[in-house]
Design an enzyme around this catalytic site. Structure first.
Site, PDB file in Angstrom:
ATOM      1  N   SER A  76       0.916  -0.988   0.026  1.00 13.07           N
ATOM      2  CA  SER A  76       0.000   0.204  -0.109  1.00 13.07           C
ATOM      3  C   SER A  76       0.979   1.243   0.061  1.00 13.07           C
ATOM      4  O   SER A  76       0.316   2.404  -0.200  1.00 13.07           O
ATOM      5  CB  SER A  76      -0.998   0.012   1.226  1.00 13.07           C
ATOM      6  OG  SER A  76      -0.114   0.049   2.453  1.00 13.07           O
ATOM      7  N   LYS A  86      -6.145   4.801   7.955  1.00 14.28           N
ATOM      8  CA  LYS A  86      -4.876   5.484   7.478  1.00 14.28           C
ATOM      9  C   LYS A  86      -5.266   6.987   7.426  1.00 14.28           C
ATOM     10  O   LYS A  86      -4.702   7.855   7.805  1.00 14.28           O
ATOM     11  CB  LYS A  86      -4.706   4.899   6.145  1.00 14.28           C
ATOM     12  CG  LYS A  86      -4.202   3.593   6.261  1.00 14.28           C
ATOM     13  CD  LYS A  86      -3.749   2.945   4.791  1.00 14.28           C
ATOM     14  CE  LYS A  86      -3.135   1.589   5.060  1.00 14.28           C
ATOM     15  NZ  LYS A  86      -2.757   0.950   3.706  1.00 14.28           N
TER      16      LYS A  86
END
Length: 818
Positions: A670, A713
């Site tokens: 990611s 996040k």
């Protein structure tokens, strides 16, 4: 610019769509939803009456699989026939091999109770029969008859001896014959004075009579046996008559069951054959001072006066006539549904227990205990697969029983002991049970691959859905699910605003604003905790703020590590910039899961460039601190750079990438887009905005791919920015494909509405670079040249410069060598 509208950051559930005020008004509630695939598999599994079609129900840990499965099976079981009771009785031919006795449901306990009552009355009944005057007279008559016969034999022998001048006398050494004269015994001197011929005749007569005497004495044991046989026959006659009435009631109660009548016949026959042993054992049990007092007071006359009642449990011989009910279906409606939460070998297949008696271990059929397979026979057995596998021998024992179709009670001690011991071998039962195992998906797939028997025994895969579509109709159905869970856990009812908040959190649980979680265990935990806070807040009905407080408290209880990380960033111990610009430096986002809490953590990613041969060095990989997925993501970057910039020129560089202040293993791809942004910035010497953080993986074509944990996040970087002060410039770049996953906290949404924090959705690296730099990426013309002042142009120019420097250095080096 691809800045998202605040409306798209959180899919709010409108409480006004519900036609109720509280869940109390919902009557047609449920506790299972969105499991059509599961229901179809279960339906086939329970209806398929063939070997091997047992069920493995697989799903995530937070799904309450047991409740769902048991509810389904119980509804099905109500329509099925109740199996018979399982009993064990004594095998009168071989007591080590007890016989099974199957009884219609509920009648096993009745038989056991009636037999116990019969045995309690047995000894008093026998005693009263054997104490009658008639029995005593007949018994004495048998003794007298034999005694008379024996006396007559001795009288005849004595008369015969008298006729021959001899007399039968008793001596200390036994019977003997002696000469007589005028009816008196002769002395030894008188015998010596007799003529020799007369003495010789007396000796011959004595030898003849002694021989006859010896024959009579030899017949005496046989006569005694004859007496015993006659008395035993008399005892059997009396006992048969005495107990006939005792058995009448129980025989009538079970007149429709031939196998019970056969058992009663055996019991009656054995009682008759062992009547004196039964009464003798009862007499022997009295013993001690009580027996002495009875003897002194004359209460034990005839040896037959005993207590009026005797418990079968206190009488060793009466134990053999009892009925051991292993499984009683008296209260079972339909087929049994059994869940065994401790599936050890003994708890599954049954056991034989032992009693210590005078230092020795003894057992009998009354000590046979059932296992879960006995209780579930004729129905359904639900087991946790992991627990079965953890118990020694349980998995193999379960498979063996299913494969053979026979339910045997076998002692592990006999199988694995070096010394053979005497134990029971109960008659096996025909096993007809549907086994349902519960477990996680990984465990199911491991068993499929590693156990050759598994697929043949568990052919039905019943897979729980983790989520369901979120639409207006399903939200209405979801309210019924919540109402059912409220009823199941006996909670306060939820108002419609609380229901809407739970639905929003459900979408957050699955990380998708278009889905709802079907993991009822996690949902139940939230409802129970919301009910707790409603009580603390003195609310009769759970309200939205109670649900919100439960959510916040869940996070607060688990967030110590997260808060420590945030504190380290705030105190500038972990370096994260939220303002200004830097070359070759970008804020990446990772996600950490500790226990039940998952949270986002910003990471500084840096890239440095030097002359080289086109290598990209991943420092994490070089020191074995990265996983294979992360390493793959870094290698993809080289493919992108080569495709875009190395078609007409070499990549004369060496780049290094690193997660700064990273002290643990890193995996996942990611951060690959963030690493690419840092590389492009370092190559082109282009400053990147530090007020923005980046997440998303990238492919070799420069497409930004979706990642997991997007909400956590974003919130992780937001919290850092909020601590340092929101400037209106901060934000996060996410893959456009992740927009449907956004279910952000309300404070993040509020900041976005106030234009204090921004979420950008990008589809390509080019879009991300333009946002991070404020520059255009630039499109190549027919000659593969980029417009001046664009990002691509600056990158190409720097690559050309590196190539020229490398070439010049190589020429200089070669010249010196020459």
């Amino acid at each position: 610019m691809k800045k998202l509208d605040p409306v798209s950051l959180n899919n709010v559930c409108d409480a006004d769509q519900f036609n109720f005020e509280t869940t109390e008004e919902i009557k047609d509630y449920t506790t299972i939803l969105g499991q059509d695939r599961l229901s179809t598999a279960l339906q086939m599994g329970v209806e398929m009456d063939r070997t091997g079609y047992n069920i493995f129900a697989l799903g995530p840990q937070k799904t309450d699989k047991e409740t769902h499965i048991r509810h389904f099976l119980q509804e099905r079981a109500k329509q099925e026939e109740t199996p018979p009771d399982i009993c064990y009785v004594n095998n009168f031919d071989d007591s080590l091999k007890p016989d099974k006795l199957l009884m219609p449901a509920g009648r096993g306990r009745t038989l056991q109770e009636m037999m116990d009552e019969l045995l309690e009355d047995l000894i008093p009944t026998l005693e009263s029969s054997f104490e009658t005057e008639e029995y005593q007279n007949r018994r004495q008559a048998l003794k007298d008859q034999v005694q008379q016969e024996q006396d007559k034999t001795f009288e005849d022998l004595q008369q015969k001896a008298k006729e021959k001048g001899l007399a039968l006398i008793r001596t200390p050494s036994g019977f003997s014959f002696a000469p007589t004269r005028d009816g008196n015994l002769m002395s030894e001197k008188e015998v010596q004075e007799l003529p020799e011929e007369e003495r010789r005749k007396l000796e011959e007569h004595m030898q003849e009579l002694q021989k006859e005497l010896q024959e009579i004495i030899q017949k005496m044991p046989a006569n005694k046996r004859k007496v015993r046989d006659r008395m035993k026959k008399l005892d059997r006659e009396i006992a048969t008559y005495a107990i006939k009435e005792l058995f009448k009631e129980i025989r009538n109660a079970f007149s429709d069951l031939d196998h019970v009548q056969a058992f009663l016949n055996k019991v009656e026959t054995d009682i008759v054959e062992n009547v004196q042993a039964i009464l003798g054992n009862q007499q022997g049990q009295q013993g001690g001072m009580a027996a002495m007092m009875q003897q002194m007071s004359g209460q034990n006359a005839g040896g037959m006066n005993r207590p009026s009642k005797s418990s079968p449990e206190d009488h060793p011989i009466l134990q053999r006539y009892r009925v051991n009910v292993l499984v009683d279906h008296q209260d079972t409606e339909g087929a049994p549904v059994i869940y065994e939460d401790n599936p050890s070998y003994k708890n599954l297949l049954g056991r034989v227990e032992y009693k210590s008696k005078m230092g020795a271990l003894t057992t009998n059929f009354n000590l046979i205990k059932p296992g879960a397979l006995h209780k579930a026979n004729g129905g359904y057995l639900v087991l946790d697969a992991r627990r079965v596998l953890l118990e020694p021998f349980a998995w193999e024992g379960l498979k063996r029983a299913i494969k053979s179709g026979d339910l045997k009670i076998e002692s592990l001690g006999d199988s694995y002991s070096m010394i053979s011991t005497v134990s029971l071998e109960p008659e096996p039962l025909d096993l007809k049970v549907k086994v349902v195992l519960l477990g996680e998906r990984l465990l199911y797939y491991m068993l499929c691959n590693l156990d050759p028997d598994f697929n043949a025994l568990f052919k039905i895969e019943a897979d729980f859905e983790d989520e369901m579509d979120r639409n207006s109709d399903n939200q209405q159905l979801y309210s019924k699910l919540l109402a059912g869970l409220v009823q199941q856990h006996d909670l306060r009812h939820f108002d419609k605003h609380a229901v809407s908040r739970v639905i929003e959190q459900s979408a957050r649980m699955v990380g998708d604003n278009e889905k709802l979680s079907t993991q009822t265990e996690e949902l139940s935990d939230l409802l129970v905790q919301a009910d707790f806070w409603a009580g603390k807040n003195n609310h009769d009905v759970v309200q939205r703020e109670d649900v919100q407080q439960a959510i916040e408290q869940q996070v607060y209880r688990a967030s110590r590590i997260r808060d420590k990380i945030q504190e380290s960033i705030e105190r500038n111990q972990i370096f994260i910039d939220t303002e200004g610009t830097e070359i070759g430096q970008v804020n990446g986002l990772s996600v950490i899961k500790l226990g039940e809490l998952m949270f986002g953590k910003p990471n500084r990613i840096t890239a440095r460039i030097q002359i080289g041969k086109g290598e990209i060095i991943d420092i994490e990989r070089e020191v074995d601190m990265s996983g294979p997925i992360h390493s793959k993501g870094v290698l993809i970057l080289k493919g992108f750079l080569g495709d875009r910039y190395a078609q007409h020129r070499p990549l004369s560089l060496s780049a290094s990438l690193v997660f700064e202040q990273s002290y643990s293993n890193i995996d996942g791809d990611s951060a690959s887009s963030a690493e690419l942004y840092a590389l492009l910035s370092a190559i082109g010497k282009i400053p990147l905005r530090q007020s923005l953080s980046v997440t998303g993986s990238v492919n070799q074509h420069g497409k930004i791919q979706p990642i997991g944990g997007v909400n956590e996040k974003i919130e992780g970087f937001f919290d850092v920015c909020k601590k340092s002060g929101l400037t209106g410039e901060q934000g996060v770049l996410i893959p456009r494909a992740n927009v449907k996953n956004l279910m952000l906290r309300q404070d993040v949404v509020d900041a976005a509405e106030a234009d204090q924090f921004h979420i950008y959705a990008v589809e390509t690296v080019d879009e991300g670079m333009e946002i991070l730099t404020g520059m255009e990426m630039g499109m190549a013309d027919e000659e593969c040249n980029y417009p001046d002042g664009t990002i691509n142009a600056r990158v190409v120019n720097q690559l050309d410069q590196l190539a020229q420097n490398r070439k010049a250095f190589a020429s200089t080096t070669n010249g010196k060598q020459e």
